[in-house]
Write a protein that holds these residues in place. Structure first.
Motif, PDB file in Angstrom:
ATOM      1  N   GLN A  19      11.149   1.390   2.210  1.00  0.00           N
ATOM      2  CA  GLN A  19      12.043   2.261   2.984  1.00  0.00           C
ATOM      3  C   GLN A  19      11.337   2.734   4.255  1.00  0.00           C
ATOM      4  N   GLU A  20      12.126   2.782   5.315  1.00  0.00           N
ATOM      5  CA  GLU A  20      11.613   3.195   6.617  1.00  0.00           C
ATOM      6  C   GLU A  20      12.043   4.635   6.912  1.00  0.00           C
ATOM      7  N   LEU A  22      15.271   5.995   5.401  1.00  0.00           N
ATOM      8  CA  LEU A  22      15.052   7.216   4.640  1.00  0.00           C
ATOM      9  C   LEU A  22      14.697   8.351   5.601  1.00  0.00           C
ATOM     10  N   THR A  23      15.413   9.476   5.464  1.00  0.00           N
ATOM     11  CA  THR A  23      15.078  10.639   6.284  1.00  0.00           C
ATOM     12  C   THR A  23      13.968  11.437   5.597  1.00  0.00           C
ATOM     13  N   GLY A  24      13.383  12.370   6.331  1.00  0.00           N
ATOM     14  CA  GLY A  24      12.471  13.319   5.710  1.00  0.00           C
ATOM     15  C   GLY A  24      13.252  14.410   4.995  1.00  0.00           C
ATOM     16  N   TRP A  25      12.535  15.274   4.283  1.00  0.00           N
ATOM     17  CA  TRP A  25      13.177  16.387   3.603  1.00  0.00           C
ATOM     18  C   TRP A  25      13.566  17.459   4.620  1.00  0.00           C
ATOM     19  N   ASP A  30       0.826  -1.214   0.000  1.00  0.00           N
ATOM     20  CA  ASP A  30       0.000   0.000   0.000  1.00  0.00           C
ATOM     21  C   ASP A  30       0.857   1.260   0.000  1.00  0.00           C
ATOM     22  N   SER A  31       2.152   1.122   0.309  1.00  0.00           N
ATOM     23  CA  SER A  31       3.105   2.227   0.206  1.00  0.00           C
ATOM     24  C   SER A  31       4.504   1.646   0.223  1.00  0.00           C
ATOM     25  N   THR A  32       5.431   2.308  -0.456  1.00  0.00           N
ATOM     26  CA  THR A  32       6.821   1.842  -0.442  1.00  0.00           C
ATOM     27  C   THR A  32       7.652   2.588   0.604  1.00  0.00           C
ATOM     28  N   THR A  33       7.014   3.481   1.343  1.00  0.00           N
ATOM     29  CA  THR A  33       7.718   4.216   2.394  1.00  0.00           C
ATOM     30  C   THR A  33       6.929   4.113   3.690  1.00  0.00           C
ATOM     31  N   ILE A  34       7.601   3.629   4.722  1.00  0.00           N
ATOM     32  CA  ILE A  34       6.972   3.536   6.039  1.00  0.00           C
ATOM     33  C   ILE A  34       7.097   4.889   6.723  1.00  0.00           C
ATOM     34  N   PRO A  35       5.992   5.518   7.100  1.00  0.00           N
ATOM     35  CA  PRO A  35       6.116   6.793   7.807  1.00  0.00           C
ATOM     36  C   PRO A  35       6.735   6.587   9.175  1.00  0.00           C
TER      37      PRO A  35
END
Length: 468
Positions: free
Chosen positions: A200-201, A279-282, A124-129
């Motif tokens: 990605q987490e 993965l970091t945020g922007w 459902d998403s490739t990035t874990i919030p």
């Protein structure tokens, strides 16, 4: 007690005879396959590669089905293995004639065709919030009685894997490379596995964009470096992603270097980082403003150098704060050689000439436009005098002044005496003439006869002379 020690010693010797002294080299071979699916009636070639200079022979292992024991592939010791059987394969190397072995390679799964099963993974998403999760679904295209196995690759560097689930749908909160495998329950063999999906987490590390220089105002033509800094990211290998104006190929490193910036580079810069499956945020936007190339300004406290003194020249660039990083370069007349080494903006000069300056900063040095020119003149002095304000020179001046005054007084005195004598002589002559005139007016016969006698005597003289 002695009997027990003998038994232990006997067991140790028996174990040594059976297994030998095995030495692990600490080298890990790489296992590759020319294909992962065995075609109908075909085979697959596996290659075990050991990065070592020794002469190796190879051992092969196969796990044929789910939860079964790994067994050695008998009779195979070459670097390559050709097989037509599906399963999970590993290999290791052994130096010939010794018990020195490598560690086992990572597994490679070989599938057999003909089962009619196709497995795909959807997310459902490739990035874990940050603090959240993602749902993965193992989708079977054709009906089959399967058991599911989820495998996660935890690190792309060392290719380590772990089993994370056995349901068709799982919920995950860690990043990684996920695959779903299908096992037939009736024959307990692996018949299919999905293509991997990378999740990605998102981590909560703070990330900032900073300017390498201590100054904030940037001018056209300068070379600048922006840095992406991840707080608490030490010990990981990060790959960076940038968003920036006026670029189609931003870098993937932590530094964003721009040579000879222009006005079009003005704008917002952001970055983020990824490490393995993190993965970091922007970052927040860093606003870069580029201005036109500045011109230095030159000011002199005086344009004429006093005798034995100097004048102060001041060079400045707007902004001229200590954090702006400017050093100043000075020039005299039309030469291109620096008059002095780079200064903090002020110099004292005593030589006549046409002066100018400019500012410079950074590496390589970025120069401003040259300042306006200022003409400095010097005062002409008497030759031989070291200083017009020295005590000796003051004494000389004083003596000369006093002497001049004395000479003038003497001249004035003599002039006045001469005038007095002349006046007295004139007065006496006037008195004598007055007496003569007075005698004549009163008929003084003596004077008259005296004059007459003089006239006769003179006439006799002339007469005698003429007769001769």
């Amino acid at each position: 007690m002695g009997h027990s020690l003998l038994c232990l010693l006997g067991l140790f010797l028996l174990s040594t005879v059976i297994h030998g002294n095995t030495e692990e080299l600490g080298v890990k071979p790489t296992l590759t396959a020319d294909r992962l699916t065995i075609p109908a009636g075909g085979s697959v070639t596996l290659t075990c590669d050991v990065k070592h200079s020794a002469d190796f022979e190879y051992e092969w292992f196969r796990e044929p089905s789910l939860n079964t024991e790994k067994t050695a592939v008998v009779g195979e010791s070459k670097r390559e293995l050709v097989t037509s059987e599906g399963g999970i394969y590993n290999c290791r190397g052994r130096i010939k004639g010794t018990n020195s072995i490598t560690v086992e390679s990572d597994p490679v799964i070989i599938q057999e065709t003909g089962h009619g099963v196709n497995i795909t993974v959807t997310a459902d998403s490739t990035t874990i919030p940050a603090g959240g999760s993602v749902t993965l679904t193992c989708d079977v295209k054709h009906s089959a009685d399967l058991k599911y196995e989820w495998v996660r690759e935890t690190s792309s560097a060392v290719k380590s894997t772990e089993t994370v689930g056995s349901d068709k749908v799982i919920k995950i909160s860690k990043g990684g490379k996920y695959q779903c495998r299908g096992w037939r329950t009736d024959i307990t063999s692996l018949i299919a596995q999905s293509d991997p999906v990378i999740i990605q987490e998102t981590v909560s590390n703070r990330i900032d964009v900073t300017l390498q220089h201590s100054w904030s105002q940037i001018f056209t033509g300068e070379t600048i470096t922006l840095r992406c800094e991840i707080q608490g990211g030490e010990g990981k290998v990060w790959k960076y992603e940038w968003t920036a104006p006026n670029t189609n190929s931003p870098p993937t490193s932590s530094e964003y270097r721009i040579s000879r910036v222009s006005l079009s580079h003005s704008g917002d810069y952001r970055c983020r980082g990824s490490s393995d499956y993190l993965l970091t945020g922007w970052s927040d936007a860093f606003r870069l403003t580029v201005s036109y190339k500045p011109k230095a300004k030159l000011r002199a406290d005086n344009t004429t150098v006093p005798v034995g003194g100097s004048v102060t020249l001041t060079c400045s660039v707007n902004p001229s704060s200590s954090s702006s990083g400017w050093k100043y370069y000075w020039y005299r007349d039309d030469t291109t050689v620096d008059v002095v080494s780079p200064s903090n903006g002020q110099i004292s000069v005593s030589l006549e000439g046409l002066y100018r300056c400019r500012g410079g900063r950074g590496n390589p040095v970025y120069y401003t436009e040259d300042s306006q020119e200022v003409q400095i003149n010097t005062t002409v002095t008497v030759s031989g005098a070291d200083s017009s304000s020295s005590p000796v020179w003051l004494i000389v001046r004083l003596v000369c002044g006093v002497s001049l005054i004395i000479i003038l007084l003497l001249l004035l005195y003599r002039c006045r005496r001469t005038n007095s004598a002349a006046n007295e002589q004139t007065l006496n002559q006037d008195e004598d003439q007055q007496q003569v005139y007075s005698s004549l007016l009163h008929g003084d016969r003596c004077v008259y006869e005296t004059v007459r006698r003089c006239e006769n005597t003179e006439n006799d003289y002339y007469f005698r002379s003429s007769r001769r």
